[in-house]
Design a protein around this motif. Structure first.
Motif, PDB file in Angstrom:
ATOM      1  N   TYR A  19      13.483  55.965  33.741  1.00 48.24           N
ATOM      2  CA  TYR A  19      12.683  57.193  33.858  1.00 48.24           C
ATOM      3  C   TYR A  19      13.431  58.221  34.700  1.00 48.24           C
ATOM      4  N   ASP A  20      13.521  59.451  34.203  1.00 47.12           N
ATOM      5  CA  ASP A  20      14.140  60.572  34.901  1.00 47.12           C
ATOM      6  C   ASP A  20      13.031  61.449  35.474  1.00 47.12           C
ATOM      7  N   ALA A  21      12.894  61.426  36.812  1.00 47.52           N
ATOM      8  CA  ALA A  21      11.799  62.165  37.448  1.00 47.52           C
ATOM      9  C   ALA A  21      11.964  63.667  37.320  1.00 47.52           C
ATOM     10  N   SER A  22      13.206  64.169  37.206  1.00 48.32           N
ATOM     11  CA  SER A  22      13.421  65.621  37.133  1.00 48.32           C
ATOM     12  C   SER A  22      12.946  66.193  35.801  1.00 48.32           C
ATOM     13  N   THR A  23      13.210  65.468  34.707  1.00 49.70           N
ATOM     14  CA  THR A  23      12.787  65.938  33.381  1.00 49.70           C
ATOM     15  C   THR A  23      11.509  65.273  32.894  1.00 49.70           C
ATOM     16  N   LYS A  24      11.016  64.276  33.676  1.00 48.63           N
ATOM     17  CA  LYS A  24       9.801  63.526  33.311  1.00 48.63           C
ATOM     18  C   LYS A  24       9.916  62.926  31.917  1.00 48.63           C
ATOM     19  N   SER A  25      11.070  62.302  31.695  1.00 50.65           N
ATOM     20  CA  SER A  25      11.318  61.656  30.404  1.00 50.65           C
ATOM     21  C   SER A  25      12.139  60.388  30.625  1.00 50.65           C
ATOM     22  N   TYR A  26      12.216  59.577  29.583  1.00 54.45           N
ATOM     23  CA  TYR A  26      12.970  58.329  29.648  1.00 54.45           C
ATOM     24  C   TYR A  26      14.307  58.488  28.928  1.00 54.45           C
ATOM     25  N   PHE A  27      15.299  57.732  29.404  1.00 53.46           N
ATOM     26  CA  PHE A  27      16.611  57.720  28.753  1.00 53.46           C
ATOM     27  C   PHE A  27      17.204  56.325  28.891  1.00 53.46           C
ATOM     28  N   THR A  28      18.221  56.038  28.108  1.00 50.21           N
ATOM     29  CA  THR A  28      18.892  54.741  28.147  1.00 50.21           C
ATOM     30  C   THR A  28      20.035  54.796  29.153  1.00 50.21           C
ATOM     31  N   LEU A  29      19.913  54.041  30.206  1.00 45.39           N
ATOM     32  CA  LEU A  29      20.931  53.994  31.265  1.00 45.39           C
ATOM     33  C   LEU A  29      21.934  52.894  30.951  1.00 45.39           C
ATOM     34  N   ARG A  30      23.205  53.252  30.924  1.00 46.27           N
ATOM     35  CA  ARG A  30      24.278  52.280  30.723  1.00 46.27           C
ATOM     36  C   ARG A  30      25.172  52.243  31.957  1.00 46.27           C
ATOM     37  N   VAL A  31      25.734  51.102  32.249  1.00 45.45           N
ATOM     38  CA  VAL A  31      26.495  50.879  33.471  1.00 45.45           C
ATOM     39  C   VAL A  31      27.831  50.251  33.126  1.00 45.45           C
ATOM     40  N   SER A  32      28.879  50.711  33.799  1.00 38.98           N
ATOM     41  CA  SER A  32      30.199  50.085  33.661  1.00 38.98           C
ATOM     42  C   SER A  32      30.749  49.785  35.045  1.00 38.98           C
ATOM     43  N   LEU A  33      31.512  48.732  35.149  1.00 38.03           N
ATOM     44  CA  LEU A  33      32.156  48.332  36.400  1.00 38.03           C
ATOM     45  C   LEU A  33      33.549  48.946  36.439  1.00 38.03           C
ATOM     46  N   LEU A  34      33.789  49.848  37.389  1.00 38.37           N
ATOM     47  CA  LEU A  34      35.073  50.539  37.453  1.00 38.37           C
ATOM     48  C   LEU A  34      36.162  49.647  38.029  1.00 38.37           C
ATOM     49  N   TRP A  35      35.859  48.964  39.150  1.00 37.12           N
ATOM     50  CA  TRP A  35      36.847  48.133  39.809  1.00 37.12           C
ATOM     51  C   TRP A  35      36.165  47.188  40.775  1.00 37.12           C
ATOM     52  N   LYS A  36      36.905  46.277  41.294  1.00 42.37           N
ATOM     53  CA  LYS A  36      36.425  45.312  42.274  1.00 42.37           C
ATOM     54  C   LYS A  36      37.211  45.499  43.557  1.00 42.37           C
ATOM     55  N   VAL A  37      36.549  45.321  44.699  1.00 41.86           N
ATOM     56  CA  VAL A  37      37.222  45.423  45.987  1.00 41.86           C
ATOM     57  C   VAL A  37      36.853  44.199  46.816  1.00 41.86           C
ATOM     58  N   SER A  38      37.853  43.636  47.487  1.00 43.36           N
ATOM     59  CA  SER A  38      37.646  42.449  48.321  1.00 43.36           C
ATOM     60  C   SER A  38      38.847  42.321  49.240  1.00 43.36           C
ATOM     61  N   ASP A  39      38.779  41.382  50.166  1.00 41.85           N
ATOM     62  CA  ASP A  39      39.953  41.111  50.979  1.00 41.85           C
ATOM     63  C   ASP A  39      40.992  40.389  50.129  1.00 41.85           C
ATOM     64  N   PHE A  40      42.167  40.159  50.696  1.00 38.27           N
ATOM     65  CA  PHE A  40      43.281  39.675  49.874  1.00 38.27           C
ATOM     66  C   PHE A  40      43.089  38.233  49.373  1.00 38.27           C
TER      67      PHE A  40
END
Length: 613
Positions: A19-40
């Motif tokens: 749900y998008d509160a600014s437009t008061k409508s629903y949309f399909t949210l997609r997610v991608s993992l850009l990178w991973k960070v950790s100690d060595f």
């Protein structure tokens, strides 16, 4: 990690209805993992590439060139000349480096497709090995689980080299070796025997004595006891602004033996980028301190919150030479894999942008917050979940209450006055308004009338004030404190006149450095307020110097008050001052930036990454 990967695949392929509160409508949210960070060490666990042994560098991979020291029993990386130009004189200099000439170029990083092809080839060989030997357990851990994501192989950076841990280890190595701290120094008898075995730097080879002991000739980077005391005394007296860093002086011991103990990761961060170049200015020889300052400057540029991508190409060129200069100074045992990883950080910044989105500081802080939720150590996962939900509920309730209050008190909004009015202008404005009030037919607003009447004769004074993301305190507050919040800097646009044509003004920027003495709030009418900072200022003359290393030093002794000591609080930025080890009673200026403020310059943004690769 498999449940996380399954959810990431679902969020990429299917998405989730949001749900998008600014437009008061629903949309399909997609997610991608850009990178991973950790100690060595975790880098190896999650990427499938071992970070130990002869192929410890994941960026150089199979082209990693490692040397095993027979006396120190360490693997070292003294191969940084391959990043230099082909005709650079260092490439043919055997005696100053590892005794060999360098004719190869830098290693090339593997693409995602190449890594995936190697992993598939390894998987086929491993399965055949298990089939031929049924008694072997099928426990294959080498393949990166993130390659199950369909887009993972196309990412420019998949696993980050964490700048936080790299910088910490680099700083530890430098300070431990410079101060000859036990268990941290890399300059010892075994390291000198390695030099002797490699046949380089003969002036540092160990010399046997008649009594059976061995004499180690002093190295150019070695500090005597007086220099160590001077080194520690400067750090012991350092005071930084609130929230800028921890109390580093608690880790400094001057008597009986100068030592530095218990430094945290952020302490090393502040030392490496701000304090170490100041401390070594008058202690180490010029050719030694200049190289260390260049490395510190490299990390400071690398950790900037914004930068011009063109400058990163220059940083990549510079970091190719800095380790080579270090190889001519420090012993071979100094160059472990963490020193070597510094070479690759500029390339990763060019691809992944500022390191503030790719290092462990926010993660480590949040892990500390999560650990504070634990009440039942036998079921800590449940305690963390309950604590997280409780905090979310409290945050929602507090924001809801603030929203209600803002609607109920809409007329009590705070207005910031942007301009400072001199005494003449105030008198002129008051007279003008009084004379022309009738003729303007209510065109004079209430705000102008309030300002024309002048401020109240009763003013408020404060000892502290928060503005522009900084916390300021007056100088008197700091006498019994371990922090320093009274340093002020003002970038002012002033005009002067040329000697040739007196009537032609010259407009230019002038930097004023000051110490905050008083904070005053003026009241105009019922709602208007103006906060002024009363400071002692230095802008030019014999009280300010800039040395050959670019450090600005100031002399505040016997400073007289200027005719215009006041500035608007909104104009103030913060600095802090460190005792100058070169000139007694002088102070070195160190600029600060608010942790939560980001200066986004649209002119240096890049829309297409591939164009700049």
């Amino acid at each position: 990690m498999q449940p996380l990967v399954d959810e990431l695949k679902e969020l990429w392929d299917t998405g989730v209805n949001t749900y998008d509160a600014s437009t008061k409508s629903y949309f399909t949210l997609r997610v991608s993992l850009l990178w991973k960070v950790s100690d060595f060490p975790a880098y190896a666990n999650l990427s499938g590439w071992s970070t130990k042994g002869k192929l410890a560098c994941p960026s150089c991979h199979k082209e990693t060139r490692l040397t095993r020291l027979s006396n120190s029993y360490k693997e070292i990386f003294m191969v940084h000349r391959c990043w230099l130009e082909l005709l650079h004189p260092f490439r043919m200099d055997k005696d100053s480096f590892d005794g060999t000439e360098e004719r190869e170029g830098p290693p090339r990083s593997l693409t995602g497709e190449q890594v995936l092809a190697e992993l598939k080839g390894f998987e086929i060989k491993f399965r055949k090995l298990v089939k031929d030997n049924p008694s072997l357990p099928y426990n294959w851990k080498k393949r990166s689980i993130f390659f199950q994501l369909p887009y993972w192989k196309n990412n420019f950076i998949r696993h980050n080299i964490d700048v936080m841990h790299t910088e910490k280890n680099v700083c530890d190595s430098h300070i431990g070796t410079l101060m000859n701290i036990d268990r941290k120094t890399k300059d010892h008898l075994k390291g000198r025997r390695d030099l002797e075995e490699m046949g380089i730097r003969h002036e540092l080879h160990p010399e046997p004595l008649s009594n059976g002991k061995v004499y180690l000739p002093p190295a150019c980077f070695e500090m005597d006891k007086k220099e160590k005391e001077k080194f520690c005394n400067v750090l012991k007296e350092v005071k930084v602004p609130d929230g800028y860093a921890a109390n580093i002086s608690r880790c400094i011991q001057v008597k009986p033996t100068p030592k530095m103990l218990g430094l945290k990761s952020h302490d090393n961060h502040i030392l490496m980028q701000q304090l170490l170049p100041v401390v070594i200015r008058n202690i180490l020889p010029k050719h030694v301190r200049s190289v260390i300052m260049k490395l510190c400057r490299y990390y400071r540029q690398l950790c900037s919150k914004f930068f011009n991508p063109k400058d990163l190409f220059n940083m990549e060129k510079d970091i190719g030479k800095i380790p080579c200069d270090l190889e001519r100074i420090f012993p071979p045992s100094f160059f472990d894999v963490m020193i070597h990883l510094s070479v690759h950080l500029a390339s990763e910044a060019r691809l992944g942008r500022p390191v503030h989105y790719r290092w462990m500081y926010p993660i480590e802080r949040y892990l500390g917050t999560i650990k504070s939720y634990v009440r039942n150590k036998s079921k800590h996962e449940g305690s963390i979940a309950e604590g997280y939900l409780a905090e979310e509920c409290l945050s929602f309730c507090s924001r809801e209450h603030l929203n209600i209050l803002s609607h109920q008190n809409s007329k009590k909004r705070k207005h910031d006055i942007q301009h400072l009015h001199s005494q003449e202008f105030e008198e002129w404005l008051s007279d003008y308004v009084d004379e022309d009030m009738t003729s303007w037919d209510n065109r004079i607003t209430s705000d102008i009338e309030t300002l024309a009447n002048g401020p109240s004769e009763v003013v408020k004074k404060y000892k502290g004030y928060i503005i522009n993301g900084f916390r300021f305190h007056i100088k008197d507050v700091e006498k019994n404190r371990t922090t320093q919040n009274s340093g002020v800097i003002l970038q002012a646009l002033t005009s002067s006149f040329s000697s040739a044509r007196y009537n032609d003004p010259i407009v230019g920027d002038v930097t004023y450095y000051g110490v905050l003495k008083d904070i005053i709030e003026l009241q105009y009418g019922d709602e208007k307020k103006v906060v002024l900072f009363h400071c002692d200022w230095i802008s030019s003359g014999s009280r300010i110097k800039v040395d050959e290393n670019g450090f600005t030093t100031l002399d505040f002794r016997g400073l007289k008050q200027t005719k215009e000591p006041y500035i608007l609080a909104s104009q103030a930025q913060q600095v802090f001052y460190v005792a100058d080890p070169v000139h007694k009673d002088w102070k070195v200026v160190i600029k600060t930036t608010p942790r939560d403020n980001f200066d986004m310059d649209e002119q240096i943004c890049i829309d297409d990454v591939e164009t700049h690769l």
